[in-house]
Design an enzyme around this catalytic site. Structure first.
Site, short mmCIF file in Angstrom:
data_model
loop_
_atom_site.label_atom_id
_atom_site.label_comp_id
_atom_site.label_asym_id
_atom_site.label_seq_id
_atom_site.Cartn_x
_atom_site.Cartn_y
_atom_site.Cartn_z
N SER A 233 0.82 -1.21 0.00
CA SER A 233 0.00 0.00 0.00
C SER A 233 0.85 1.26 0.00
O SER A 233 0.60 2.19 -0.77
CB SER A 233 -0.96 0.00 1.19
OG SER A 233 -0.28 -0.20 2.41
N HIS A 263 -2.18 -8.75 1.96
CA HIS A 263 -1.82 -7.52 2.68
C HIS A 263 -2.89 -7.24 3.73
O HIS A 263 -2.92 -7.89 4.77
CB HIS A 263 -1.68 -6.38 1.67
CG HIS A 263 -1.02 -5.14 2.22
ND1 HIS A 263 -0.44 -5.07 3.47
CD2 HIS A 263 -0.84 -3.91 1.66
CE1 HIS A 263 0.07 -3.87 3.65
NE2 HIS A 263 -0.17 -3.13 2.57
N HIS A 309 5.97 -13.52 8.66
CA HIS A 309 5.92 -12.13 8.17
C HIS A 309 6.99 -11.96 7.12
O HIS A 309 8.06 -12.56 7.18
CB HIS A 309 6.14 -11.15 9.33
CG HIS A 309 5.83 -9.73 8.97
ND1 HIS A 309 6.75 -8.92 8.35
CD2 HIS A 309 4.70 -8.98 9.14
CE1 HIS A 309 6.21 -7.73 8.16
NE2 HIS A 309 4.99 -7.73 8.62
N ARG A 318 3.48 -5.25 17.45
CA ARG A 318 2.08 -4.83 17.37
C ARG A 318 1.16 -5.95 17.85
O ARG A 318 0.11 -5.69 18.43
CB ARG A 318 1.74 -4.41 15.93
CG ARG A 318 2.60 -3.26 15.42
CD ARG A 318 2.38 -3.01 13.95
NE ARG A 318 2.71 -4.20 13.15
CZ ARG A 318 2.43 -4.33 11.86
NH1 ARG A 318 1.82 -3.36 11.20
NH2 ARG A 318 2.76 -5.44 11.21
N ASP A 364 -1.84 -9.29 12.70
CA ASP A 364 -3.15 -9.76 12.26
C ASP A 364 -3.65 -10.94 13.08
O ASP A 364 -4.86 -11.20 13.11
CB ASP A 364 -3.08 -10.18 10.79
CG ASP A 364 -2.68 -9.02 9.89
OD1 ASP A 364 -3.30 -7.96 10.00
OD2 ASP A 364 -1.74 -9.19 9.09
#
Length: 426
Positions: A233, A263, A309, A318, A364
């Site tokens: 992005s 993504h 990842h 995160r 995620d």
């Protein structure tokens, strides 16, 4: 002049000098080598972009302007926006000024609501968001001034103007998409006395413990705001912006990349797996049951969503922030308990089977369970929330790129024949 604009105006001359000096004194110095594997593997690891807003280390994860993300999770998203742009956290006065600046720009033109109403009821929320961001470009201040003959030294100023306008409107539009697309009732207007993240949470219309919900949304906006400039992005937005397309074109292009399964859609895939596992067992499985089930999946060549990842070789900080939140606030929620169990079991399995260079969870793997707990149960919408946050980083990168005077992005491509010839020359 806003305090943020004044701050940037005082810093940008030095930034331009640094760019000039690097090019003049070290322009021919080699900083990276490219292997065939990197070219065939999506340019992974090739050092070819400048990104001052953040960096992602293999062994430590996301750092915003020198500050690890775990030290920023209690900050307001506006404060992190200031940090990304200036390299410093704002003072209380500067923070309030930026909040006021953003709140003053939240009004959405009426024609946007007509566009929203015209979409089919089953339209994907990301299709709607991307299209509306493009449509907002009708009021681009950068494009208006460029058409008049804007000096290069002022590109960043009008890019900042467009960025603040767009950032302010993103949660208003995103919340309206949620309420319209999923039949949640009338669109809720923002409150002028709320900060940016809390306003987004408020406009979604979720009921319950609002203090907790506001804090979660602020944290979510912070941890997802940026991740260097090489992700799909951010890189897409950079390439489009390098052609001097305005922020609206650039961000919309980036959102099209964010919508991809590899993504931004990853968080919904992770939660889907958690829910399917709970349904399969009819309860939270024991450690032994979950280990056997995960092993069976891996043996069949299937993945455990949320593990591994493209860059990190450690647990995504995160993810750690999200788990720490869950432990404090929703420790007994079945979906969150599953997130913790998977974290305890899956990395060891992946290491045993040699299935991943990085067996650790990314962000995620946890965030979907948190959103679901507070009532956002529509998977299709999760990437929209991600998009609202990522607009902060993408816009910041574009502003600084214009300030540095970066040229149009135009890497050189080669044919497979050329590649085969080069590797066989020796």
């Amino acid at each position: 002049m806003s305090l943020l604009k004044a701050k940037l105006a005082s810093q940008i001359p030095d930034l331009k000098d640094r760019v000039r000096n690097l090019g003049k004194n070290h322009g021919s110095k080699v900083i990276s080598q490219v292997t065939v594997e990197q070219v065939l593997g999506g340019m992974r690891g090739i050092k070819s972009l400048i990104c001052d807003t953040s960096e992602v280390g293999l062994d430590y994860g996301l750092v915003i302007r020198g500050i690890p993300i775990l030290e920023l999770t209690d900050k307001l998203p506006e404060d992190v926006l200031w940090l990304m742009l200036t390299g410093e956290l704002p003072s209380a006065e500067e923070s309030k000024d930026l909040q006021k600046e953003i709140n003053s720009r939240m009004e959405v033109p009426e024609y946007i609501w007509n566009i929203l109403e015209a979409f089919p009821k089953d339209a994907h929320p990301m299709n709607v968001l991307s299209a509306i961001v493009i449509a907002l470009g009708n009021y681009s201040k950068f494009r208006r001034e460029y058409d008049k003959g804007l000096k290069k030294d002022l590109y960043w100023e009008y890019t900042l103007e467009d960025s603040l306008d767009l950032i302010a409107k993103m949660p208003v539009i995103a919340a309206a998409i949620y309420r319209t697309r999923f039949g949640k009732g009338d669109i809720i207007k923002p409150k002028k006395d709320l900060d940016w993240g809390a306003n987004y949470a408020y406009m979604l219309g979720i009921e319950g413990n609002m203090d907790e919900w506001y804090k979660l949304m602020r944290m979510y906006m912070v941890v997802h705001c940026d991740h260097e400039s090489g992700n799909v992005s951010a890189f897409t937005s950079h390439v489009v912006g390098s052609a001097l397309s305005d922020v609206y074109y650039s961000l919309s292009a980036g959102l099209s990349g964010l919508a991809g399964p590899l993504h931004g859609l990853a968080n919904q895939e992770c939660l889907k797996f958690v829910l399917e596992t709970l349904e399969k067992f009819g309860k939270v499985p024991t450690d032994d049951e979950l280990r056997a089930y995960a092993k069976e999946r891996l043996d069949k060549g299937l993945v455990i969503p949320g593990y591994g990842h493209a860059v990190l070789r450690v647990t995504d900080p995160r993810f750690t922030a999200s788990v720490e939140w869950g432990k404090k606030v929703i420790p007994n929620d079945d979906r969150f308990v599953m997130v913790e169990k998977l974290f305890k079991i899956v990395p060891d399995l992946l290491i045993e089977q040699g299935k991943a260079k990085d067996p650790w969870p990314n962000v995620d793997a946890a965030t979907g369970a948190l959103l679901y707990h507070y009532g956002i149960k529509e998977f299709e919408y999760y990437t929209v929330i991600f998009s609202v946050s990522r607009a902060l980083g993408i816009c910041s990168q574009l502003i600084l790129s214009r300030a540095m005077g970066e040229p149009i992005t135009r890497p050189k491509s080669v044919t497979m024949h050329w590649m085969e010839h080069e590797v066989n020359k020796s």
